[in-house]
Design an enzyme around this catalytic site. Structure first.
Site, short mmCIF file in Angstrom:
data_model
loop_
_atom_site.label_atom_id
_atom_site.label_comp_id
_atom_site.label_asym_id
_atom_site.label_seq_id
_atom_site.Cartn_x
_atom_site.Cartn_y
_atom_site.Cartn_z
N ASN A 4 41.01 31.29 67.62
CA ASN A 4 39.59 31.63 67.85
C ASN A 4 38.85 30.44 68.47
O ASN A 4 38.01 30.62 69.35
CB ASN A 4 38.92 32.07 66.55
CG ASN A 4 39.20 33.53 66.25
OD1 ASN A 4 38.67 34.41 66.94
ND2 ASN A 4 40.04 33.79 65.26
N GLU A 56 27.53 33.19 49.51
CA GLU A 56 28.56 34.09 49.00
C GLU A 56 29.64 34.30 50.07
O GLU A 56 29.32 34.56 51.24
CB GLU A 56 27.90 35.44 48.67
CG GLU A 56 28.75 36.35 47.82
CD GLU A 56 28.13 37.76 47.77
OE1 GLU A 56 28.89 38.72 47.65
OE2 GLU A 56 26.89 37.84 47.89
N ASP A 115 32.35 35.49 52.69
CA ASP A 115 32.55 36.67 53.55
C ASP A 115 31.40 37.67 53.43
O ASP A 115 31.60 38.89 53.43
CB ASP A 115 33.90 37.36 53.23
CG ASP A 115 35.07 36.45 53.53
OD1 ASP A 115 34.93 35.57 54.39
OD2 ASP A 115 36.13 36.61 52.91
N HIS A 169 35.71 36.90 60.40
CA HIS A 169 36.54 37.43 59.30
C HIS A 169 37.38 38.59 59.85
O HIS A 169 36.84 39.46 60.55
CB HIS A 169 35.63 37.91 58.17
CG HIS A 169 36.41 38.43 56.99
ND1 HIS A 169 37.09 37.58 56.15
CD2 HIS A 169 36.65 39.69 56.55
CE1 HIS A 169 37.70 38.31 55.22
NE2 HIS A 169 37.46 39.58 55.45
C1 GRF Z 1 41.54 34.59 61.96
O1 GRF Z 1 42.14 35.82 61.70
C2 GRF Z 1 40.15 34.56 61.43
O2 GRF Z 1 39.51 35.80 61.47
C3 GRF Z 1 40.35 34.13 60.00
O3 GRF Z 1 41.40 33.21 60.03
C4 GRF Z 1 42.20 33.45 61.18
C5 GRF Z 1 42.22 32.19 61.94
O4 GRF Z 1 43.06 32.26 63.06
N1 GRF Z 1 39.12 33.62 59.44
P1 GRF Z 1 42.94 31.17 64.19
O5 GRF Z 1 43.15 29.83 63.54
O6 GRF Z 1 41.60 31.30 64.83
O7 GRF Z 1 44.05 31.50 65.15
#
Ligand code: GRF
Length: 217
Positions: free
Chosen positions: A16, A146, A148, A112
């Site tokens: 991400n 809180e 998520d 998330h």
């Molecule tokens: C992703 O699925 C994100 O939604 C979650 O942790 C994962 C991280 O993946 N919070 P990356 O490190 O971004 O590949």
């Protein structure tokens, strides 16, 4: 208008983070990724960030034992040193204290891998399959104390295929994550988000319909 200065906080592979870095390569994108922080020295995403010429810092939580506040003070010092405007959590596997979160209120986002408020916490894809949901997806939201929770900024759904394995579903969800995180950050950096009664409202021209991100089965 000057671009917002963004720090991405990671703990792992950072896909991400990479999607945000890619989006911000466009000079018209309203935010620039100036810093990547990992709480783990071995996070793969650090190498990706460096390869893209982005500053990296490690704030290793194990150095602070159980003292979350001391860990967060160290984080805050780094964030201030880089004059960060917005923090994006991207697979950052530490819970943040209410004090830290409040300090960054409406300037800190998380992604998330589920359609919140369904499937908070870990193992979202396995639990979605076990529950037999037909639609699953991802959410970008403002961070609140809180876990998520917090106002939803963007969501994208994928249809769950019959007999699908967890890994395959996770990969399809990850694909849409990489689309909605840059979108949500753009909206925030443009100053188009407003929170009212715990809900996030978006000003201005309509945003892309994230339902259109659903891959055709
Ligand atoms: C992703 O699925 C994100 O939604 C979650 O942790 C994962 C991280 O993946 N919070 P990356 O490190 O971004 O590949």
């Amino acid at each position: 208008m000057s671009r917002k200065r963004v720090a991405v906080l990671i703990s792992g592979r950072g896909s991400n983070m990479a999607a945000l870095i890619e989006a911000a390569k466009d000079k018209t994108y309203p935010a620039e990724i100036v810093l990547v922080i990992s709480n783990r020295p071995d996070a793969g995403g650090l190498l990706v960030a460096r390869a893209n010429g982005i500053a990296t810092e490690v704030v290793d939580h194990t150095a602070y034992g159980k003292d979350r506040t001391a860990f967060e003070r160290a984080l805050q010092v780094v964030l201030e040193r880089y004059r960060i405007d917005i923090v994006c959590l991207a697979g950052f596997m530490r819970l943040l204290t209410p004090d830290f979160v409040r300090q960054w209120q409406h300037r800190i986002l998380n992604i998330h891998p589920a359609l919140l408020p369904a499937f908070k916490g870990l193992d979202t894809h396995r639990r979605a399959l076990e529950a037999g949901v037909k639609v699953h997806g991802a959410t970008v939201h403002f961070v609140v104390p809180e876990m998520d929770s917090g106002p939803t900024i963007a969501q994208a759904a994928v249809s769950v295929r019959h007999g699908e394995m967890e890994e395959k579903l996770a990969a399809r969800v990850l694909d849409v994550e990489h689309q909605i995180y840059p979108l949500a950050l753009k909206l925030l950096a443009e100053g188009r988000l407003r929170v009212e009664n715990g809900r996030c409202l978006i000003d201005g021209s309509p945003v892309p319909d994230t339902a259109s991100l659903i891959p055709v089965p």
